[in-house]
Write a protein that holds these residues in place. Structure first.
Motif, PDB file in Angstrom:
ATOM      1  N   ASP A  94      -9.873  24.514   0.828  1.00 10.59           N
ATOM      2  CA  ASP A  94      -9.213  23.712   1.852  1.00 10.59           C
ATOM      3  C   ASP A  94     -10.169  22.717   2.504  1.00 10.59           C
ATOM      4  OD1 ASP A  94     -10.723  25.593   3.175  1.00 10.59           O
ATOM      5  OD2 ASP A  94      -9.083  26.378   4.392  1.00 10.59           O
ATOM      6  N   ALA A  95     -11.456  22.799   2.189  1.00  6.50           N
ATOM      7  CA  ALA A  95     -12.427  21.795   2.647  1.00  6.50           C
ATOM      8  C   ALA A  95     -12.679  20.743   1.568  1.00  6.50           C
ATOM      9  CB  ALA A  95     -13.732  22.468   3.049  1.00  6.50           C
ATOM     10  N   ASP A  96     -11.803  20.727   0.554  1.00 15.41           N
ATOM     11  CA  ASP A  96     -11.859  19.747  -0.535  1.00 15.41           C
ATOM     12  C   ASP A  96     -13.141  19.879  -1.370  1.00 15.41           C
ATOM     13  OD1 ASP A  96     -10.599  17.775  -2.018  1.00 15.41           O
ATOM     14  OD2 ASP A  96     -11.635  16.140  -0.982  1.00 15.41           O
ATOM     15  N   VAL A  97     -13.568  21.117  -1.528  1.00 17.60           N
ATOM     16  CA  VAL A  97     -14.692  21.425  -2.412  1.00 17.60           C
ATOM     17  C   VAL A  97     -14.120  21.938  -3.726  1.00 17.60           C
ATOM     18  CG1 VAL A  97     -16.690  22.917  -2.790  1.00 17.60           C
ATOM     19  CG2 VAL A  97     -16.270  21.924  -0.531  1.00 17.60           C
ATOM     20  N   THR A  98     -14.505  21.335  -4.839  1.00 18.87           N
ATOM     21  CA  THR A  98     -14.051  21.766  -6.164  1.00 18.87           C
ATOM     22  C   THR A  98     -15.253  22.179  -6.988  1.00 18.87           C
ATOM     23  OG1 THR A  98     -12.110  20.317  -6.129  1.00 18.87           O
ATOM     24  CG2 THR A  98     -12.875  21.071  -8.284  1.00 18.87           C
ATOM     25  N   VAL A  99     -15.176  23.373  -7.562  1.00 20.13           N
ATOM     26  CA  VAL A  99     -16.251  23.853  -8.434  1.00 20.13           C
ATOM     27  C   VAL A  99     -15.631  24.405  -9.713  1.00 20.13           C
ATOM     28  CG1 VAL A  99     -17.881  24.377  -6.582  1.00 20.13           C
ATOM     29  CG2 VAL A  99     -16.275  26.133  -7.351  1.00 20.13           C
ATOM     30  N   GLY A 100     -16.381  24.322 -10.796  1.00 17.86           N
ATOM     31  CA  GLY A 100     -15.939  24.870 -12.061  1.00 17.86           C
ATOM     32  C   GLY A 100     -16.371  26.311 -12.223  1.00 17.86           C
ATOM     33  N   TYR A 101     -15.706  26.999 -13.131  1.00 18.98           N
ATOM     34  CA  TYR A 101     -16.060  28.386 -13.418  1.00 18.98           C
ATOM     35  C   TYR A 101     -16.011  28.641 -14.912  1.00 18.98           C
ATOM     36  CZ  TYR A 101     -10.980  29.187 -13.858  1.00 18.98           C
ATOM     37  OH  TYR A 101      -9.660  29.117 -14.232  1.00 18.98           O
ATOM     38  N   GLY A 102     -16.866  29.542 -15.347  1.00 18.75           N
ATOM     39  CA  GLY A 102     -16.746  30.052 -16.700  1.00 18.75           C
ATOM     40  C   GLY A 102     -15.737  31.181 -16.733  1.00 18.75           C
ATOM     41  N   ARG A 103     -15.885  32.101 -15.764  1.00 18.47           N
ATOM     42  CA  ARG A 103     -14.939  33.201 -15.598  1.00 18.47           C
ATOM     43  C   ARG A 103     -14.673  33.380 -14.110  1.00 18.47           C
ATOM     44  NH1 ARG A 103     -16.289  37.773 -20.267  1.00 18.47           N
ATOM     45  NH2 ARG A 103     -15.978  36.313 -22.023  1.00 18.47           N
ATOM     46  N   LEU A 104     -13.417  33.700 -13.790  1.00 20.88           N
ATOM     47  CA  LEU A 104     -12.960  33.716 -12.408  1.00 20.88           C
ATOM     48  C   LEU A 104     -12.386  35.087 -12.061  1.00 20.88           C
ATOM     49  CD1 LEU A 104     -12.139  32.105  -9.778  1.00 20.88           C
ATOM     50  CD2 LEU A 104      -9.967  31.645 -10.927  1.00 20.88           C
ATOM     51  N   LEU A 105     -12.699  35.571 -10.876  1.00 20.04           N
ATOM     52  CA  LEU A 105     -12.083  36.788 -10.349  1.00 20.04           C
ATOM     53  C   LEU A 105     -11.314  36.449  -9.082  1.00 20.04           C
ATOM     54  CD1 LEU A 105     -11.672  39.889 -10.298  1.00 20.04           C
ATOM     55  CD2 LEU A 105     -13.694  39.994  -8.820  1.00 20.04           C
ATOM     56  N   LEU A 106     -10.053  36.867  -9.026  1.00 17.51           N
ATOM     57  CA  LEU A 106      -9.249  36.750  -7.818  1.00 17.51           C
ATOM     58  C   LEU A 106      -9.238  38.100  -7.111  1.00 17.51           C
ATOM     59  CD1 LEU A 106      -6.232  34.650  -9.165  1.00 17.51           C
ATOM     60  CD2 LEU A 106      -8.291  33.840  -7.982  1.00 17.51           C
ATOM     61  N   ALA A 107      -9.910  38.159  -5.968  1.00 18.85           N
ATOM     62  CA  ALA A 107      -9.940  39.361  -5.135  1.00 18.85           C
ATOM     63  C   ALA A 107      -9.519  38.958  -3.733  1.00 18.85           C
ATOM     64  CB  ALA A 107     -11.336  39.979  -5.144  1.00 18.85           C
ATOM     65  N   THR A 108      -8.336  38.338  -3.665  1.00 22.09           N
ATOM     66  CA  THR A 108      -7.899  37.643  -2.458  1.00 22.09           C
ATOM     67  C   THR A 108      -7.326  38.556  -1.392  1.00 22.09           C
ATOM     68  OG1 THR A 108      -5.864  37.188  -3.697  1.00 22.09           O
ATOM     69  CG2 THR A 108      -7.473  35.422  -3.551  1.00 22.09           C
ATOM     70  N   SER A 109      -7.058  39.818  -1.707  1.00 25.75           N
ATOM     71  CA  SER A 109      -6.509  40.756  -0.731  1.00 25.75           C
ATOM     72  C   SER A 109      -5.282  40.142  -0.060  1.00 25.75           C
ATOM     73  CB  SER A 109      -7.573  41.171   0.289  1.00 25.75           C
ATOM     74  OG  SER A 109      -7.091  42.201   1.115  1.00 25.75           O
ATOM     75  N   GLY A 110      -5.290  40.006   1.272  1.00 25.94           N
ATOM     76  CA  GLY A 110      -4.118  39.481   1.934  1.00 25.94           C
ATOM     77  C   GLY A 110      -4.379  39.146   3.383  1.00 25.94           C
ATOM     78  N   HIS A 111      -3.297  38.830   4.097  1.00 20.94           N
ATOM     79  CA  HIS A 111      -3.358  38.467   5.507  1.00 20.94           C
ATOM     80  C   HIS A 111      -2.633  39.536   6.319  1.00 20.94           C
ATOM     81  CE1 HIS A 111      -4.569  34.354   4.384  1.00 20.94           C
ATOM     82  NE2 HIS A 111      -3.677  34.470   3.420  1.00 20.94           N
ATOM     83  N   PRO A 112      -3.049  39.778   7.562  1.00 21.81           N
ATOM     84  CA  PRO A 112      -2.313  40.721   8.408  1.00 21.81           C
ATOM     85  C   PRO A 112      -0.843  40.329   8.527  1.00 21.81           C
ATOM     86  CG  PRO A 112      -4.401  40.144   9.435  1.00 21.81           C
ATOM     87  CD  PRO A 112      -4.234  39.222   8.258  1.00 21.81           C
ATOM     88  N   ARG A 113       0.015  41.308   8.428  1.00 24.13           N
ATOM     89  CA  ARG A 113       1.452  41.057   8.558  1.00 24.13           C
ATOM     90  C   ARG A 113       1.771  40.670   9.994  1.00 24.13           C
ATOM     91  NH1 ARG A 113       3.013  45.290   6.207  1.00 24.13           N
ATOM     92  NH2 ARG A 113       3.467  44.332   4.183  1.00 24.13           N
ATOM     93  N   ARG A 114       2.453  39.541  10.165  1.00 25.45           N
ATOM     94  CA  ARG A 114       2.753  39.011  11.493  1.00 25.45           C
ATOM     95  C   ARG A 114       4.077  39.548  12.019  1.00 25.45           C
ATOM     96  NH1 ARG A 114      -1.851  36.065  13.326  1.00 25.45           N
ATOM     97  NH2 ARG A 114      -3.078  35.987  11.416  1.00 25.45           N
ATOM     98  N   LEU A 115       4.169  39.640  13.329  1.00 23.75           N
ATOM     99  CA  LEU A 115       5.386  40.098  13.985  1.00 23.75           C
ATOM    100  C   LEU A 115       6.092  38.915  14.627  1.00 23.75           C
ATOM    101  CD1 LEU A 115       4.011  43.259  15.840  1.00 23.75           C
ATOM    102  CD2 LEU A 115       4.989  43.120  13.541  1.00 23.75           C
ATOM    103  N   PRO A 116       7.406  38.805  14.485  1.00 20.78           N
ATOM    104  CA  PRO A 116       8.134  37.725  15.150  1.00 20.78           C
ATOM    105  C   PRO A 116       7.938  37.809  16.659  1.00 20.78           C
ATOM    106  CG  PRO A 116       9.533  38.874  13.555  1.00 20.78           C
ATOM    107  CD  PRO A 116       8.289  39.682  13.693  1.00 20.78           C
ATOM    108  N   GLY A 117       7.681  36.675  17.271  1.00 26.74           N
ATOM    109  CA  GLY A 117       7.530  36.638  18.717  1.00 26.74           C
ATOM    110  C   GLY A 117       6.170  37.050  19.227  1.00 26.74           C
ATOM    111  N   VAL A 118       5.225  37.325  18.316  1.00 28.67           N
ATOM    112  CA  VAL A 118       3.886  37.757  18.722  1.00 28.67           C
ATOM    113  C   VAL A 118       2.864  36.834  18.078  1.00 28.67           C
ATOM    114  CG1 VAL A 118       2.239  39.671  18.820  1.00 28.67           C
ATOM    115  CG2 VAL A 118       4.694  40.146  18.880  1.00 28.67           C
ATOM    116  N   GLU A 119       2.401  35.867  18.847  1.00 26.96           N
ATOM    117  CA  GLU A 119       1.423  34.908  18.345  1.00 26.96           C
ATOM    118  C   GLU A 119       0.019  35.374  18.691  1.00 26.96           C
ATOM    119  OE1 GLU A 119       2.096  32.339  16.435  1.00 26.96           O
ATOM    120  OE2 GLU A 119       4.249  32.761  16.544  1.00 26.96           O
ATOM    121  N   GLU A 120      -0.889  35.221  17.757  1.00 22.13           N
ATOM    122  CA  GLU A 120      -2.270  35.607  18.022  1.00 22.13           C
ATOM    123  C   GLU A 120      -2.877  34.694  19.075  1.00 22.13           C
ATOM    124  OE1 GLU A 120      -6.102  37.284  15.671  1.00 22.13           O
ATOM    125  OE2 GLU A 120      -4.647  36.096  14.553  1.00 22.13           O
ATOM    126  N   SER A 121      -3.598  35.312  20.019  1.00 21.67           N
ATOM    127  CA  SER A 121      -4.297  34.556  21.055  1.00 21.67           C
ATOM    128  C   SER A 121      -5.537  35.349  21.439  1.00 21.67           C
ATOM    129  CB  SER A 121      -3.391  34.356  22.277  1.00 21.67           C
ATOM    130  OG  SER A 121      -3.183  35.594  22.939  1.00 21.67           O
TER     131      SER A 121
END
Length: 397
Positions: A94-121
């Motif tokens: 998302d910072a517009d950095v592009t790099v090449g790979y020979g082999r790639l691993l996706l270990a992206t896990s996830g994001h905390p599940r959000r609750l309606p009406g509850v904004e992080e502050s």
């Protein structure tokens, strides 16, 4: 940074750290980049809800995994990968950095599940990272009041940790009995009493409708109209796994990124590991596991395979939790809606084994204050065909 790396690992969690170490076991010299969305280096994440609160000998300095030093990896932190081009073999952040790979691993896990009406502050925390731990530490203690939302692993661990650190705790959860969806009724009620005895206020069968953070506190409104005033709110409602990146790249995705027994995706140059990987377990069948033993063992094997080992991932992971003086390890499926056989070795739920049955087989084994028995539990899951009560009791001591 280089324009291209032999190995790129997307995800700087425990699976990403283990993968970097696995790569180095096979290839000590290949160029290696680990990209993480969090601004901090990989940490031993379970300590954020356990040891840092309850073990006086475990210090904050001990959470860091030293990935860069130990695995001789370059770290790119605070950036999210937003695109994978499997044809060009590149990733873009998302910072517009592009790099090449020979082999790639996706270990992206996830994001905390959000609750309606509850904004992080500042006073409302969706608990996941080392920075979340630091924020919660600043808002807890000194008799302050923290509302914990969620009765699963993170919520129960945080509630126990906070109340043992001079914090008033209100625990909001959906279940009729805390841990009632996981443990047999008697054990669940015993655990719930332990929380109440420790001073935790339990709001059962409740959901949060909204939470508003002010300069001096948080106002929490429940779905039934009740209002709770507190100094902070911490949400531990699980994660939503990050599969959008893989799907957009054209990889096969189900309830996670589909991989084979080598942890390779549908693209021959891309692997996946950790929370996000939907893999074929040799005992339990195809599944996705969100626990640390899976992250570290699968991450290591994925790393080795990126570096050319071509070895199967044949480990059936266990998971664990610590709640006050109680601790447990488990293998397989813990679902209180299943038929269970309980084998208590000590009175009053002091120590014992619970077997969860599904379709005439053992589907899960809970080891309650029973240690060094996960291998035996795997043997039971793999080969126990007699599921009568008298046959199961005494199998694991």
């Amino acid at each position: 940074m280089l324009d291209s790396y032999d190995y790129v690992v997307v995800g700087a969690g425990m699976a990403g750290d283990a993968a970097a170490r696995g790569i180095r076991e096979v290839d000590p010299d290949g160029t290696l980049l680990v990209i993480g969305r969090e601004p901090t280096a990989p940490v031993t994440r379970p300590a954020l809800t356990k040891k840092l609160w309850t073990d006086p000998d475990f210090t904050f300095d001990q959470v860091w995994l030293a990935t860069a030093e130990d695995a001789r990896a370059e770290l790119l932190l605070g950036e999210s990968v937003i695109a994978v081009d499997t044809g060009a073999r590149t990733v873009t952040t998302d910072a517009d950095v592009t790099v090449g790979y020979g082999r790639l691993l996706l270990a992206t896990s996830g994001h905390p599940r959000r609750l309606p009406g509850v904004e992080e502050s500042g006073r409302i925390i969706y608990f996941r990272t080392v920075r979340d731990y630091e924020r919660l530490r600043d808002l807890a203690g000194g008799g302050r009041h923290v509302v914990v939302v969620g009765g699963g692993y993170i919520g129960t661990e945080l509630a126990a940790a906070l109340v043992q650190n001079d914090t008033r705790v209100t625990l909001v959860h959906r279940q009729d009995v805390l841990t009632g969806a996981t443990f047999p009724d008697g054990l669940a009620r015993h655990v719930e009493r332990r929380y109440a005895d420790a001073g935790v206020t339990l709001l059962r069968g409740s959901t949060v409708a909204s939470a508003e953070s002010g300069a001096d506190g948080v106002t929490v409104r429940l779905a039934d109209g009740a209002v709770v005033e507190a100094d902070a709110v911490v949400v531990g409602a699980g994660i939503e796994v990050e599969t959008d990146l893989a799907r957009a790249a054209g990889l096969e995705v189900g309830d996670g990124i589909a991989v084979d027994d080598r942890l390779r995706t549908s693209d021959p140059h891309v692997w996946a590991a950790g929370d996000v990987a939907l893999y074929p377990d040799r005992i339990l069948g195809r599944r996705r596991v969100e626990h640390v033993d899976n992250a570290t063992s699968m991450g290591r094997q994925a790393g080795r395979n990126l570096a050319g080992a071509d070895e199967p991932y044949d480990h059936t992971p266990f998971f664990y939790s610590d709640l006050f003086e109680y601790g447990y390890e488990a293998v397989g499926r813990l679902d209180a809606s299943l038929e269970t056989v309980e084998d208590w070795h000590e009175d009053g739920f002091g120590a014992g084994v619970v077997y969860y049955l599904d379709g005439g087989r053992v589907a899960g084994v809970l080891l309650w204050n029973v240690w060094d028995a996960t291998d035996r539990a795997r043997e039971v899951l793999a080969g126990q065909t007699d599921v009568r009560t008298e046959a199961l009791r005494g199998l694991i001591r």
